[in-house]
Every structure is written in structure tokens, then in C-alpha cells.
Scaffold this active site. Sequence first.
Site, PDB file in Angstrom:
ATOM      1  N   ARG A 190       1.656  -1.252  -0.369  1.00  0.00           N
ATOM      2  CA  ARG A 190      -0.073   0.132   0.146  1.00  0.00           C
ATOM      3  C   ARG A 190       0.957   1.502  -0.003  1.00  0.00           C
ATOM      4  O   ARG A 190       0.161   2.377   0.588  1.00  0.00           O
ATOM      5  CB  ARG A 190      -0.977  -0.245   1.050  1.00  0.00           C
ATOM      6  N   ARG A 229      -2.611   6.844   0.212  1.00  0.00           N
ATOM      7  CA  ARG A 229      -2.925   8.107   1.046  1.00  0.00           C
ATOM      8  C   ARG A 229      -2.286   8.241   2.171  1.00  0.00           C
ATOM      9  O   ARG A 229      -2.111   9.824   2.295  1.00  0.00           O
ATOM     10  CB  ARG A 229      -4.691   7.604   1.995  1.00  0.00           C
ATOM     11  N   ARG A 248      -6.048  11.784  -6.849  1.00  0.00           N
ATOM     12  CA  ARG A 248      -6.929  11.301  -6.543  1.00  0.00           C
ATOM     13  C   ARG A 248      -8.805  12.402  -6.238  1.00  0.00           C
ATOM     14  O   ARG A 248      -9.616  11.705  -7.080  1.00  0.00           O
ATOM     15  CB  ARG A 248      -6.738  10.197  -5.238  1.00  0.00           C
ATOM     16  N   ASP A 287      -5.921  -2.208  -7.984  1.00  0.00           N
ATOM     17  CA  ASP A 287      -7.128  -3.091  -6.989  1.00  0.00           C
ATOM     18  C   ASP A 287      -6.807  -5.095  -7.199  1.00  0.00           C
ATOM     19  O   ASP A 287      -7.834  -5.094  -8.657  1.00  0.00           O
ATOM     20  CB  ASP A 287      -8.120  -2.034  -6.420  1.00  0.00           C
ATOM     21  N   TYR A 326     -14.732 -12.003  -1.228  1.00  0.00           N
ATOM     22  CA  TYR A 326     -15.533 -10.786  -1.283  1.00  0.00           C
ATOM     23  C   TYR A 326     -16.909 -11.059  -2.679  1.00  0.00           C
ATOM     24  O   TYR A 326     -17.607 -10.301  -2.116  1.00  0.00           O
ATOM     25  CB  TYR A 326     -14.925  -9.799  -2.594  1.00  0.00           C
TER      26      TYR A 326
END
Length: 343
Positions: free
Chosen positions: A26, A30, A39, A76, A153
Site C-alpha cells: 500500500r 493515501r 485522487r 486493486d 469478496y
Amino acid sequence: MKIENDLILRAARGESVERTPVWMMRQAGRILPEYREVRSKLSGFIELVETPELAAEVTLQPVHLLGVDAAIIFSDILVIPQAMGCAYQMIEQKGPWFENTIRSQADLKSLHIADPASDLAFVTDAIRIAKKELNNRVPLIGFAGAPWTIMAYMTEGSGSKTFSVARKILYTEPAFAHKLLGMITESTIAYLKAQVEAGADMLQIFDSWAGILSPALYEEFSLPYIKQICEAIDEVPVTVFAKGAFFARELLGKLPCRTIGLDWNMDILESRKLLGPDKTLQGNLDPCLLYADHETIRNSTIEMLKAFGPNKHIANLGHGVYPDTDPDSVRVFIETVKTYRHS
Ligand code: CP3
């Protein structure tokens, strides 16, 4: 063409290295204000994933801004369900959400085996652009979710603490589960091969929800599919990161892959013993440690480096970096690894 800094590739292959290489799960995200800036101009996360020029731009940010030894393509794991016909949304502050879940044989009719050329061209295009912009400075990592984590998921329909819908299916509808896992596996192999063809220098398989299965379920519903993927990819080194699968370390050590990722719950010396001498190990600092003062980060990083030893180690966190981590603390972690020399 020769990559200037190929420490990660050499460590993955088990060759000796001058120093331990480092990257962070990651890392493209962010924690960087520069990521948030890109973004903020878009409608959302998925638009960023599906715009190759911008995905490539944020892929390179941690190489320039943090000095990591590898880039990981910005995407992703949930692009695979979408490519198979099961679309997702990324809800702000909440995470992934699927309007249509896949919970029975009948639901399989809405799915197809993903064709990377038509369903996932935005990823391979992003890889080609990122490779060009990296200009052989560091290797580029491609990735996919492990079939079990993807199935979790698709059946659950969102994130969950327990994934009890997904887990229930393994007990109540095992034949359906195996069919779905087989379709995901076939799609993932085609997808990973397309990533390599586009320029990915190594690959990581994320089994983020390995740790919620019992050892028996893990052996039946996750490991065999990861094995199939590893067997199908012989072009580049593969890393398997099965978060929470402390109970399966001996079996993970037998997978035909080069590197095994460890989370921070896994003791380093015990893991080395269980996994055997051959594999390269990746990890495994607690991401929460990066909230501590710089001195503590430095000391713990050095302790970790000593425990892993000079070779067959790729330094990383034990899971993805948390979004509110101070980039300066991240830099302390990375610089400590890059300046440390084993005596
Ligand atoms: O830097 C990198 O590691 C590359 C990019 C990357 C992302 N997701 C970007 C992302 C990678 C390798 C992933 C993998 C991924 N995605 C995993 C496996 C790794 C893990 O964390 O266990 C999983 C389980 C997912 C699914 C996913 N994507 C969730 C559950 C979420 C929401 C939670 C969150 O962190 O917000 C995402 C969103 C996501 N994927 C973000 C990023 C940068 C945040 C979205 C945003 O920018 O708003």
C-alpha cells in the site's frame, strides 16, 4: 534491459545482496499528499484505477518520494471479479461493495473467465506506461488476489470482520465453491501472465483473508489454487502473502514460489524453521510501529533486519501501511533498511 537497482529481484531469487531491499504494501496510496492530490480531481478510486496514465503516475510516486526499491502497479485485487462480470464499487470511508453477489451455482451463469486483453487492458496499459517512466530504475511488481480472498469478496458482497457468508458456503456448498475458485484461478493466471507480458518484473499474490479459515479449510479451498497459479507462472519470481496463515507455514514453504510474505504476528525465527531454508521471506514490521517515535522505529527495524539475516529477505511491513501514517516516519523505516549493513 538491465534494471539499475535489481536488489529485490536478486533477493527473491535467493542470491546474495549488498543490502536488504525494501518496499511497502500500500505504498502507492493515501499516505502521500501527492496521491491525494491526484485522487481529489477524480470521481473516485475506480476512475483512478481505470485511467492508465494516472495509475502509472501514482505507481511511481513512492519511488520518487520515499525511495523504495520497487514500484507496485496501482490497481486493486477486485478488478478480477469485475472482469469476470461481477462489478464492484468503492464506497468512501467504507470500502468495497458488490451489488450482485455470487452465492450459488445459478449465479455462476453471470460470470465468465476474464480475458485480460478486453477486460483488463487498463491494467496492462498502466504497466506499460509505468515501466517506461521507471526507465529501468527499479523493478515493477504486479499482483492479484488469491482465489479464496477474491471468492470471499464475491460471495460476501463487501468487506467483513468474519466473512461468515463466504465461510458458510465452504461448508454448505463445497462443489459450488470449488467451481467458483476454479474460474477465479483460470482468470487470475491469464491476468498475471498478461501483467508479465506488459512488463511486470515480479508478482505478488495477496491472500488477505487466509487467516479466517481453519487449517483444514485452508488446505482444501485456498492452497491448491495458489499452487496452480504458482505452477503456471515460471517467467518471474512470485511472492505469496497469506495474511494470518501462521498455521499453514509448513505447507506454504512447499509452494512452487520464491518468496513468502510474513505478517507481524509471525515470529521470524520460527517462520524460517517452519518454511525451510530455501524461500526468501518478506516482511514483517507491525504497520502500527510507524506511529511510534523515530528512535523506536529505527531500533525495531534494525532488530527485524538482524532476525531475518543478510540474505533471502525483502524488508516490508506485515500488512499495508495505514493511510494516516506520517510519510516522514515511513522514510525513517526505509532509510534505516537502506543504510543498515550486516556485520
Ligand atoms: O500500493 C499498493 O500496494 C498498490 C495498490 C493496491 C491497492 N489495493 C490500492 C488501494 C494494492 C496492492 C491493493 C490490494 C488489495 N485491495 C488487497 C490486498 C492487500 C490487503 O490490504 O490485504 C485488498 C484486500 C483489497 C481490497 C480493498 N481495496 C479494500 C478492502 C479497500 C478499502 C479499504 C481501504 O484501504 O480504503 C480497497 C481500496 C484501496 N485499494 C485503496 C487503495 C489505495 C484506498 C482507496 C482510496 O484511495 O480511496
